[in-house]
Motif scaffolding. Sequence first.
Motif, PDB file in Angstrom:
ATOM      1  N   PHE A  66       0.981  -1.101   0.020  1.00 40.86           N
ATOM      2  CA  PHE A  66       0.068   0.057   0.012  1.00 40.86           C
ATOM      3  C   PHE A  66       0.839   1.409   0.028  1.00 40.86           C
ATOM      4  O   PHE A  66       0.513   2.385  -0.383  1.00 40.86           O
ATOM      5  N   SER A  67       2.015   1.193   0.383  1.00 42.15           N
ATOM      6  CA  SER A  67       2.892   2.254   0.237  1.00 42.15           C
ATOM      7  C   SER A  67       3.358   2.380  -1.266  1.00 42.15           C
ATOM      8  O   SER A  67       3.185   3.565  -1.633  1.00 42.15           O
ATOM      9  N   ALA A  68       3.562   1.261  -1.822  1.00 42.90           N
ATOM     10  CA  ALA A  68       3.692   1.273  -3.360  1.00 42.90           C
ATOM     11  C   ALA A  68       2.351   1.849  -4.109  1.00 42.90           C
ATOM     12  O   ALA A  68       2.465   2.673  -5.038  1.00 42.90           O
ATOM     13  N   LEU A  69       1.258   1.494  -3.679  1.00 42.49           N
ATOM     14  CA  LEU A  69       0.008   2.084  -4.122  1.00 42.49           C
ATOM     15  C   LEU A  69       0.047   3.631  -3.872  1.00 42.49           C
ATOM     16  O   LEU A  69      -0.302   4.367  -4.841  1.00 42.49           O
ATOM     17  N   ALA A  70       0.294   4.146  -2.792  1.00 38.77           N
ATOM     18  CA  ALA A  70       0.485   5.521  -2.636  1.00 38.77           C
ATOM     19  C   ALA A  70       1.237   6.082  -3.730  1.00 38.77           C
ATOM     20  O   ALA A  70       1.043   7.419  -4.108  1.00 38.77           O
ATOM     21  N   PHE A  71       2.400   5.458  -3.879  1.00 33.84           N
ATOM     22  CA  PHE A  71       3.269   6.167  -4.809  1.00 33.84           C
ATOM     23  C   PHE A  71       2.743   6.022  -6.125  1.00 33.84           C
ATOM     24  O   PHE A  71       2.749   7.286  -6.842  1.00 33.84           O
ATOM     25  N   VAL A  72       2.058   4.759  -6.774  1.00 33.32           N
ATOM     26  CA  VAL A  72       1.493   4.898  -7.881  1.00 33.32           C
ATOM     27  C   VAL A  72       0.571   6.191  -7.936  1.00 33.32           C
ATOM     28  O   VAL A  72       0.370   6.821  -8.907  1.00 33.32           O
ATOM     29  N   TRP A  73      -0.545   6.241  -6.952  1.00 31.75           N
ATOM     30  CA  TRP A  73      -1.712   7.203  -6.657  1.00 31.75           C
ATOM     31  C   TRP A  73      -1.337   8.725  -6.906  1.00 31.75           C
ATOM     32  O   TRP A  73      -1.587   9.350  -7.849  1.00 31.75           O
TER      33      TRP A  73
END
Lengths: 126, 566
Positions: free
Chosen positions: B462-469
């Motif tokens: 979800f940290s990665a998801l935050a980056f993508v978002w």
Amino acid sequence: MDINKKEKEKEKEKDNKQYFFDNPKNTKWVMNIFYACCVLVVVLDFVINRHVYHSWENLPAFYPIYGFIGCVVLVVIARWMRTFLMRSEDYYDDENSLEKATDENAHQGANNQTENKKIGDHNVDA
Amino acid sequence: MWMLELPPFTLFFIGGLIAAMTSGKLRGAIMVAIPVISAMHLWTVPEGIHLQLTFLDYELVPYRADKLSLMFGYVFHIAAFISIIYSLHVKDTVQQVAAMLYAGSALGAVFAGDLLTLFVFWELLAFTSVFLIWARRTSRAYHAGMRYLIIQVLSGVILLVGALFYASETGSLSFEYIGLDSIAGWLIFIAFGIKCAFPFAHTWLTDAYPEATPTGTVLLSAFTTKVAVYALARAYPGTELLVYIGAAMTCFPIFFAVIENDLRRVLAYSLINQVGFMVVGIGIGTALAINGAIAHAFNDVIFKGLLFMSMGAVLHMTGRINGSDLGGLYKTMPKTTILCIVGAASISAFPLFSGFVSKSMVMSAALENGFDWIWLMLLFASAGVFHHAGIKIPYFAFFAHDSGLRASDPPRNMLFAMFIAASLCVAIGIYPAALYSLLPYDTGYNPYDATHVLAQTQLLLFSALAFVWLNLRNMYPPELRSTNLDVDWIYRRAIPNVLAKVFAVIWQADGAMRNAVRGKLSQCQSFIASKHKGLGGLLSGSYPSGNMVLWVAVLLASYLFLGFIG
């Protein structure tokens, strides 16, 4: 001459070669796998019976939410820090001429910031 | 047996001497052989005091081995071996010699059994490593090296003063648990803290490491801070203050890392962040926490070395290291990309990579001992480190927009060194029991239970998801050519500026005062001269012509007199 031409052609071919992420389909495919993984771990959260060491961990999807919000907050604060920490690249370079450095560089930094933002936005593609 | 009494640093120092006198393949072969031989020897060394001598009234112990120092000894050998292979192509005698002496000094420091020996190696670490920065041979590197040297030597001097206080308080110089109960304790704590890059004393690291040579930074990242971690683990385990300092160290650098453009400086910030986890572990001080701190130091040397090596390879092949100049390198540097991603996964503590098996020990220890808020900070820092070291480094160097750079993979020796480091990262991650068996305490800890693995994976994904978002919404701070101010601004700008202004005022006042005094003096002079005008005395400004005639007469008379005598 012929050899040179051939080499040049080869180089051109190299430049034109399609690499993995040049194809938007591949990018999309990778991202979809990633989204699927994200969904999967959240679902697993409700399936797997975890031992809990701390009461906060009982909140549904505590870790995903914390990770996501933590990172967004991190980036927002870091962006805000740029407004007062950022200076031009050569800010420290002429360390001998200290007197003129303070004010001039502060202005330069501010100018560069706006200029760079334009360039920077091009630099970043999602 | 004589080999037993030979402290591990001697081989490296001899190696340094030989490296200074040889060149080419012979030097390469000798430099690779030395850490291998030394490591094979160290493997057989039992715990205990192996060398002892008396200096003045004090017992000195230059060579003491126990589980703690052996652990650091092993990893320093691995680090030396990997970075020597990584720098085999370098034809710079200064760097090669400095590398050997620097590794030797680090080994000397971790096997030092008394504070005086520790001090000697503490200073040697500074004096040998600074050449790895200066070897870049740019004016930036020269100045950064100077600042680095001054701060490191300062730390050594504080350590020496602390050691002298300690000797007078306790009557012994032996390097054991010290604690913060006395002035000596605080002085030594500050000396260790400077080398450990505590907040506000951390800027020597982020200032100097990115200015070193591509190969030099790999060595620098392995030794100096880890020696400080070792020293803290020996002298201050269980000091609660360290928990708060360490937690601060894990959190504040990630903000700087997100906005930093120089990718090796990003890694320097994440080095502080990782050291923060170790410092927290030492501060908690339970068996699990100390184990976690040491294991994390062990792993960090390898995965941080791997990341610095991959960025060094990028710098070596493209001549650039700023995120704003790079991108798209995966196309022509696929091996470096994969190796870098292994390092990134390890530092982010993905399950099955080395960071996971050690970081989770510190986190569990924090929870077990009731440091709830610290645990939350560590969790935030874990997500943050993934954000900047795990994603940002590989993403902006190898993916992102295509910079048009078409550099090929680095020389074979560099790839091989990175491959060794990457294999170790994966091996330790898959089979942590080997690492755990070397640790000082037996805690029976198992990192691979479903709870841990799931929680960590969720956090990271979800940290990665935050980056993508953030990237999709164009909210992620773009890489900009810039300098970001840090605490070093105080001594690089503020203090020199204030001093310059203060001195400008002082010189102005001084000049005005001198002028005033000079004016008064000349006024006095002309006043006196005017009083004596026409009198022909010593103080008059002009002389009457009668005086001249008189003196001419005197001269002529004396000639006449001399003429008569002659």
